[in-house]
Design an enzyme around this catalytic site. Structure first.
Site, PDB file in Angstrom:
ATOM      1  N   GLU A 186     -34.072 -15.156  39.642  1.00 41.02           N
ATOM      2  CA  GLU A 186     -35.395 -15.663  40.050  1.00 41.02           C
ATOM      3  C   GLU A 186     -36.368 -14.544  40.436  1.00 41.02           C
ATOM      4  O   GLU A 186     -37.071 -14.649  41.459  1.00 41.02           O
ATOM      5  CB  GLU A 186     -35.247 -16.700  41.177  1.00 41.02           C
ATOM      6  CG  GLU A 186     -34.476 -17.925  40.735  1.00 41.02           C
ATOM      7  CD  GLU A 186     -34.453 -19.077  41.738  1.00 41.02           C
ATOM      8  OE1 GLU A 186     -34.981 -18.938  42.859  1.00 41.02           O
ATOM      9  OE2 GLU A 186     -33.890 -20.138  41.386  1.00 41.02           O
ATOM     10  N   GLU A 313     -28.399 -22.714  37.677  1.00 38.67           N
ATOM     11  CA  GLU A 313     -28.569 -23.410  38.963  1.00 38.67           C
ATOM     12  C   GLU A 313     -29.133 -24.780  38.651  1.00 38.67           C
ATOM     13  O   GLU A 313     -30.242 -24.886  38.112  1.00 38.67           O
ATOM     14  CB  GLU A 313     -29.507 -22.646  39.903  1.00 38.67           C
ATOM     15  CG  GLU A 313     -28.852 -21.413  40.504  1.00 38.67           C
ATOM     16  CD  GLU A 313     -29.682 -20.752  41.592  1.00 38.67           C
ATOM     17  OE1 GLU A 313     -30.388 -21.473  42.325  1.00 38.67           O
ATOM     18  OE2 GLU A 313     -29.614 -19.516  41.700  1.00 38.67           O
TER      19      GLU A 313
HETATM   20  O1  AHR Z   1     -28.904 -22.195  45.211  1.00 39.34           O
HETATM   21  C1  AHR Z   1     -29.766 -21.935  46.272  1.00 39.34           C
HETATM   22  C2  AHR Z   1     -30.895 -20.994  45.922  1.00 39.34           C
HETATM   23  O2  AHR Z   1     -31.807 -21.641  45.084  1.00 39.34           O
HETATM   24  C3  AHR Z   1     -30.533 -19.729  45.181  1.00 39.34           C
HETATM   25  O3  AHR Z   1     -30.169 -18.706  46.028  1.00 39.34           O
HETATM   26  C4  AHR Z   1     -31.788 -19.386  44.460  1.00 39.34           C
HETATM   27  O4  AHR Z   1     -31.548 -18.670  43.267  1.00 39.34           O
HETATM   28  C5  AHR Z   1     -32.486 -20.714  44.252  1.00 39.34           C
HETATM   29  O5  AHR Z   1     -33.818 -20.644  44.587  1.00 39.34           O
END
Ligand code: AHR
Length: 514
Positions: A186, A313
């Site tokens: 990210e 994610e």
């Molecule tokens: O999974 C929780 C968080 O969400 C992670 O650290 C991040 O990559 C995302 O914003």
């Protein structure tokens, strides 16, 4: 791949699901059932590693046995580590060597203190115990390319070199052979330490990819995408797709209201489709560009190489309800379990484009598994995940559905009137001689007697696995020692089943031998 005929309210009382097991359309990569463990909240400390537990719940290394058993039960094929946002300031060297010499550091993603008692060697050891492939995300925040190369050498080096020897000195003779490496996490996000523009990131990612693949050409690199529907995704793919193997995207959604809650995954489905187009756009532009010969570091020449999507994610998460800096401990209800089942249907339907997906996260933090000092709870979302990871393998089968749709408020808003949200969400997979059909009835009020075309077992009964249904409430949650929502199993007699009732707010998996 599932196609839909939208029925009027009256017609919708009699839906239909039609399939033919010979109509396979894509191979399902088993890596779509991956997990993610971040140094965040109680995921690592108190989840995976709980050395001070006094209730007999740990191995001699301090790992939670109940977590190990659940991850083994889920047959998780790959696990991402160590973040997430955490990785942007992580010094991997702090987490190796004698434990009493490891420094404590302030941690800037979740504003905690990192003890470094669990690091690379423990992660690999734990991965071996739970029979999963490690997937490491590199620090492209405060970390340098030199750090990244050193980490790769520490893990995979098999020659007489400094970091390979350091691994040996720490008691690990054999290289870890970590195959999957992510080029940051990210990086586009304003919350990220060392956030970068797409131009700066792409430039850096190419240089990192080149060097990492020179050090170990056997690895697969995952590019840092956004949510799959952004100019960041378009640009970094256009610049970097030649050097990487997968493109990562992330998406979370969550809503206290049921229909907006289950509408979220459809944004992810569109994101997969849009990213797939962006990948082709990049390949098509690449076709017109002359490149120097990088054959030593690129997977294949020119356009023969088509990166896949790594959805590394995904989950139901409302960060206002469960804030990240407070450990993001979401308590999942039946509505969330149905949303997760739709997510997984989406991965099956779009299997052609997916090289990997890792649910965020594997323990305690927005997770299907919650530990306490005295035990573990398998949340409502655990059960669809278990059924999919057990049965939905092999090849995606094309399905046609005739059903009513939900047309109200969605979350996110942009998918309203962009996608059809069917009352029956379906995917199917042919795994050897077994046909598996996964059906989510999202309707709050109506069970549907559904006509089935093509449900004709060659022999034996139809196995039925159900999560939720008539007897349950959408707000039902599981607690320690009281797993109200789980799997109910039954069998259906008969060679040629013409109709089946999919109960309101339920997930059903039907399977039979073809
Ligand atoms: O999974 C929780 C968080 O969400 C992670 O650290 C991040 O990559 C995302 O914003």
């Amino acid at each position: 791949m599932t196609t839909l005929t939208v029925l009027s309210d009256e017609e919708a009382k009699s839906p239909l699901i039609s399939l033919n097991p010979t109509h396979t359309v894509a191979d399902i990569d088993p890596l779509i059932y991956g997990g993610f463990t971040e140094h965040m909240g109680r995921c690592i400390y108190g989840g995976i590693y709980d050395p001070d537990n006094k209730n007999g719940l740990i191995t001699e290394q301090g790992y939670r046995k109940d977590v190990i058993d659940s991850i083994l039960e889920l047959k998780v094929p790959v696990i991402r580590y160590p973040g997430g946002n955490f990785v942007a300031t992580y010094r991997w060297q702090d987490g190796i060597g004698p434990r009493d010499q490891r420094p404590k550091r302030p941690e800037l993603a979740w504003l905690g203190v990192e003890s470094n008692q669990f690091g690379t060697d423990e992660f690999i050891e734990w991965c071996r115990i739970v029979k999963t492939e490690p997937y490491i995300c590199l620090n492209m925040g405060t970390g340098t390319l030199e750090d990244a190369l050193a980490w790769l050498e520490y893990c995979n080096g098999d020659r007489d070199t400094h970091y390979a020897n350091l691994r040996r000195k720490n008691g690990h003779e054999e290289p870890y052979k970590v195959k999957y490496w992510a080029l940051g996490n990210e990086i586009w996000g304003p919350w990220q330490v060392e956030q970068a523009t797409k131009e700066d990131y792409a430039k850096k990612a190419i240089q990192w990819a080149k060097a990492l693949k020179l050090l170990d050409p056997s690895i697969q690199l995952i590019l840092c995408g956004r949510d799959g529907v952004s100019d960041w995704d378009r640009y970094v793919l256009q610049q970097c797709s030649r050097y990487i193997d997968m493109h990562s995207i992330h998406f979370y959604h969550g809503d206290a209201k049921h229909y907006p809650n289950i509408s979220g995954p459809y944004a992810a489905e569109r994101a997969i489709q849009i990213t797939s187009s962006l990948i082709d756009l990049a390949r098509c532009e690449l076709d017109l560009t002359e490149f120097p010969d990088f054959s030593r570091i690129t997977t294949a020449p020119k356009t023969a190489h088509r990166p896949k999507i790594c959805f590394d994610e995904w989950n139901v998460w409302d960060p206002i309800r469960a804030p990240g800096d407070k450990g993001a401990e979401e308590l999942y209800n039946l509505s969330d379990a149905l949303a997760v089942a739709i997510w997984l249907n989406i991965f099956i339907r779009n299997a052609r484009d997916l090289g990997m997906a890792t649910i965020a996260q594997s323990v305690n933090v927005i997770s299907p598994l919650m530990t306490s000092p005295t035990g573990i709870t398998r949340q409502t979302t655990y059960w669809p995940l278990l059924l999919f990871s057990r049965y939905m393998h092999g090849k995606t089968v094309a399905v046609h559905v005739r059903a009513g749709v939900y047309t109200g408020e969605t979350n996110p808003k942009w998918i309203q009137s962009t996608v059809d949200i069917p009352k029956l969400d379906v995917s199917a997979a042919l795994d050897g001689e077994w046909l598996n059909v996964a059906v989510v009835n999202v309707d709050e009020e109506h069970s549907y007697e559904t006509e089935l075309f093509g449900v004709a077992p060659a022999s034996g009964d139809i196995q039925v696995f159900k999560v939720g249904g008539e007897k349950f409430n959408l707000k039902d949650v599981n607690k320690e020692g009281q797993e109200t929502v789980s799997i109910v199993e039954s069998t259906l007699k008969g060679e040629n089943v013409k109709k089946f009732v999919f109960e309101r707010h339920s997930f059903t998996l039907l399977r039979w031998k073809v």
